[in-house]
Motif scaffolding. Structure first.
Motif, short mmCIF file in Angstrom:
data_model
loop_
_atom_site.label_atom_id
_atom_site.label_comp_id
_atom_site.label_asym_id
_atom_site.label_seq_id
_atom_site.Cartn_x
_atom_site.Cartn_y
_atom_site.Cartn_z
N MET A 1 0.85 -1.20 0.00
CA MET A 1 0.00 0.00 0.00
C MET A 1 0.88 1.24 0.00
SD MET A 1 -2.78 -0.92 2.93
CE MET A 1 -3.44 -2.59 3.06
N CYS A 2 0.31 2.36 -0.44
CA CYS A 2 1.01 3.64 -0.33
C CYS A 2 1.48 3.78 1.11
CB CYS A 2 0.06 4.80 -0.64
SG CYS A 2 -0.49 4.84 -2.36
N ALA A 3 2.76 4.08 1.30
CA ALA A 3 3.34 4.07 2.64
C ALA A 3 2.63 5.05 3.56
CB ALA A 3 4.83 4.40 2.55
N ASP A 4 2.11 6.15 3.02
CA ASP A 4 1.42 7.13 3.86
C ASP A 4 -0.10 6.92 3.87
OD1 ASP A 4 0.80 7.88 1.31
OD2 ASP A 4 1.69 9.88 1.43
N LEU A 5 -0.56 5.88 3.21
CA LEU A 5 -1.98 5.51 3.16
C LEU A 5 -2.87 6.64 2.64
CD1 LEU A 5 -1.41 3.81 6.44
CD2 LEU A 5 -2.69 2.56 4.73
N ALA A 6 -2.28 7.50 1.80
CA ALA A 6 -3.04 8.62 1.25
C ALA A 6 -3.58 8.29 -0.14
CB ALA A 6 -2.17 9.87 1.20
N CYS A 7 -3.94 7.02 -0.35
CA CYS A 7 -4.41 6.56 -1.66
C CYS A 7 -5.45 7.48 -2.29
CB CYS A 7 -5.03 5.17 -1.53
SG CYS A 7 -3.87 3.92 -0.95
N SER A 8 -6.43 7.88 -1.47
CA SER A 8 -7.53 8.70 -1.99
C SER A 8 -7.01 9.98 -2.62
CB SER A 8 -8.49 9.07 -0.86
OG SER A 8 -8.79 7.95 -0.07
N LEU A 9 -5.97 10.57 -2.01
CA LEU A 9 -5.45 11.85 -2.51
C LEU A 9 -4.61 11.63 -3.77
CD1 LEU A 9 -4.53 13.52 0.90
CD2 LEU A 9 -6.67 13.64 -0.39
N TYR A 10 -3.91 10.50 -3.86
CA TYR A 10 -3.18 10.19 -5.10
C TYR A 10 -4.15 9.98 -6.25
CZ TYR A 10 0.94 9.54 -2.17
OH TYR A 10 1.96 9.74 -1.29
#
Ligand SMILES: [Zn+2]
Length: 161
Positions: free
Chosen positions: A115-124
Motif C-alpha cells: 500500500m502507499c506508505a502514507d496511506l493517502a491513496c484517496s489523494l493520489y
C-alpha cells in the motif's frame, strides 16, 4: 466518505482486541481531515511508525483494520505499485500486514498487501498529492475511486474471512 468520529473508529476495529482498539493512536485532527476527498482514512501511528491503521465505511458500516509494516527489508527500492489505488511510487509503497480477525489472527495468520506508505491513496487517485511517475490510464476518476474501494473491500474481506 462520511466523516467518522473517534468512538466510531475505535469500535470499528476488526482485528485487534477492545483494549488495543481503545489505546491505539487515532488522529487528533479528525475534524480537519479532507473527508470529501477520502475513500478511506489511513494513518501511521506517530509513536510507533511501524504501525498503521485504516478506517472505511463499507456497505454502510464503519470498518477499521490495524496494520504493521513488515520491516525495513520489505520497502521496495524500485518503483512499486499500491494494491489499493494502483499508484506507482518510487520507494513510497510498503508491505503492510494485518492480523486476521478472530481465531485465525490469534493463531498468527495474517494478510499482507502493498500500500502507499502514507496511506493517502484517496489523494493520489484524485491528483491532490503528486507522485513521481503517473500511470497513463483511461479510467475516469469515478472508476479509479470505485476500483480503490473494491480493492479495499477485497482486502478487508480477507482480513475478516
Ligand atoms: Zn495507494
Amino acid at each position: 466518505m462520511k466523516p467518522l468520529t473517534e468512538p466510531e473508529i475505535r469500535a470499528a476495529f476488526v482485528n485487534c482486541t477492545k483494549g488495543e482498539a481503545s489505546r491505539l493512536n487515532v488522529p487528533r485532527d479528525l475534524a480537519e481531515q479532507p473527508w470529501d476527498d477520502l475513500d478511506f482514512l489511513g494513518w501511521r501511528d506517530p509513536q510507533a511508525p511501524d504501525r498503521a491503521y485504516l478506517a472505511a465505511v463499507l456497505d454502510g458500516r464503519p470498518v477499521a483494520v490495524a496494520l504493521r509494516s513488515s520491516g525495513a527489508a520489505s520497502w521496495q527500492a524500485r518503483r512499486s505499485l499500491c494494491s489499493l489505488c494502483v499508484t506507482t511510487h518510487t520507494g513510497g509503497v510498503s508491505l503492510l500486514v494485518a492480523a486476521r480477525a478472530g481465531k485465525a489472527g490469534k493463531q498468527g495468520n495474517s494478510v499482507g498487501a502493498y500500500m502507499c506508505a502514507d496511506l493517502a491513496c484517496s489523494l493520489y487517485v484524485r491528483g491532490k498529492k503528486e507522485v513521481g511517475t503517473k500511470l497513463h490510464e483511461s479510467l475516469t476518476l469515478e472508476e479509479k475511486i470505485e476500483r480503490t474501494l473494491a480493492n479495499l473491500a477485497a482486502f478487508v474481506a480477507k482480513v475478516t474471512a
